[in-house]
Scaffold this motif. Structure first.
Motif, short mmCIF file in Angstrom:
data_model
loop_
_atom_site.label_atom_id
_atom_site.label_comp_id
_atom_site.label_asym_id
_atom_site.label_seq_id
_atom_site.Cartn_x
_atom_site.Cartn_y
_atom_site.Cartn_z
N ASP A 235 -0.87 0.04 -8.63
CA ASP A 235 0.16 1.28 -8.67
C ASP A 235 -0.45 2.76 -8.40
O ASP A 235 -0.94 3.37 -9.30
CB ASP A 235 0.55 1.20 -10.22
N SER A 236 -0.78 2.80 -7.25
CA SER A 236 -1.59 4.18 -6.86
C SER A 236 -1.18 4.42 -5.37
O SER A 236 -1.14 3.57 -4.64
CB SER A 236 -3.13 3.91 -6.88
N PRO A 237 -1.13 5.68 -4.97
CA PRO A 237 -1.14 5.97 -3.67
C PRO A 237 -2.25 6.02 -2.81
O PRO A 237 -2.32 5.84 -1.41
CB PRO A 237 -0.85 7.54 -3.79
N TYR A 238 -3.44 5.50 -3.28
CA TYR A 238 -4.57 5.14 -2.71
C TYR A 238 -5.00 3.79 -2.33
O TYR A 238 -4.65 3.06 -3.16
CB TYR A 238 -5.93 5.85 -3.39
N ASP A 239 -5.73 3.53 -1.02
CA ASP A 239 -6.15 2.31 -0.83
C ASP A 239 -6.91 1.68 -1.93
O ASP A 239 -7.60 2.25 -2.80
CB ASP A 239 -7.04 2.18 0.24
N PRO A 240 -6.81 0.23 -2.16
CA PRO A 240 -7.40 -0.33 -3.22
C PRO A 240 -9.13 -0.51 -2.91
O PRO A 240 -9.33 -0.52 -1.65
CB PRO A 240 -7.03 -1.77 -3.15
#
Ligand code: SAM
Length: 241
Positions: A235-240
């Motif tokens: 749940d994030s716009p960033y890469d894991p």
């Protein structure tokens, strides 16, 4: 390895308070792993960080090392460019390290790791790899481990979240006779200079489904399918990482 004392915990908390204001890609758990490996080194130790950017990880490592009379070599070429920035990033790095009060423990080498490595002769006690994330650079960066003593830590960021880094690890560590996989905090993996047991290799292979998941999430984010990424817990716009 010596366990962190309450004074070490306090050092970490102080360093993290500053580090967490520095833009970068390091979680608290990852910072704690870096800190704990660095604080366990003998006084006078030298650690090498490849890829410093604005100093998020530098601040944490240097705080742990400085407390024990040790030093950090921070290596980053600060190349001009859209992704990481150049001279301005270097200025931010210097400012953050000064703000954290660790500048005296940090030796900045503004150079590519791959250019510095062939001429390097100084012994090292810990290696942290977070530079260029392609297969070839990661493969070259692992070669810095020849400067480490038995038992030393090799920490690799984005170990199971980047195609280039993971392929490099599979090629050079999975079948290595000198590096063994211990554990990870998110994508920050801890390897140690010691002959691997079968169980270490099996544990590394067992991380591959997590790697496939992370690469899949990156693809979904590139395709602007964030709701689908949410379904697999991202749940994030960033890469894991
Ligand atoms: C992911 S960032 C590092 C993040 C940093 N460790 C942190 O905690 O925020 C990667 C950095 O590696 C640097 N870099 C790229 N190629 C490099 C190389 N060959 N040697 C050293 N640093 C490199 C980039 O300039 C960039 O600042």
């Amino acid at each position: 390895m010596s366990q962190p004392t309450p004074a070490d915990d306090a050092t970490f908390e102080r360093a993290w308070t500053i580090a967490d204001t520095v833009p970068g890609w390091l979680t608290r758990d990852q910072a704690r792993l870096l800190h704990d490996e660095a604080q366990a080194l003998d006084p006078g130790a030298v650690a090498l960080e490849i890829g410093s950017h604005q100093g998020r990880s530098t601040v944490v490592l240097a705080a742990a090392l400085g407390r024990r009379g040790s030093r950090l070599v921070a290596m980053d070429p600060f190349v001009e460019g859209r992704l990481f920035g150049g001279a301005t990033t270097r200025q931010k790095f210097e400012r953050h390290v000064a703000q954290a009060g660790v500048a005296e423990y940090v030796e900045l080498v503004p150079e590519y790791s791959t250019r510095a490595r062939p001429g390097w002769s100084r012994p090292l006690d810990l290696l942290y790899i977070d530079g260029k994330h392609d297969y070839w650079t990661l493969s070259d960066d692992l070669r810095w481990a020849v400067h480490l003593p038995p038992g030393a830590a090799v920490l690799v960021h984005d170990a199971f979240s980047s195609i280039g880094v993971t392929l490099g690890l599979l090629r050079h560590v999975l079948f290595s006779r000198t590096l063994s996989y211990e554990r990870r905090a998110g994508s920050l993996a801890l390897f140690r200079v010691r002959p691997p047991r079968r169980a270490d290799r099996v544990r590394m292979v067992a991380e591959l489904p997590w790697w496939v998941r992370n690469v899949g999430i990156k693809v979904l984010l590139r395709l602007r399918l964030r709701p689908v990424a949410r379904l697999v817990g991202h749940d994030s716009p960033y890469d894991p990482y």
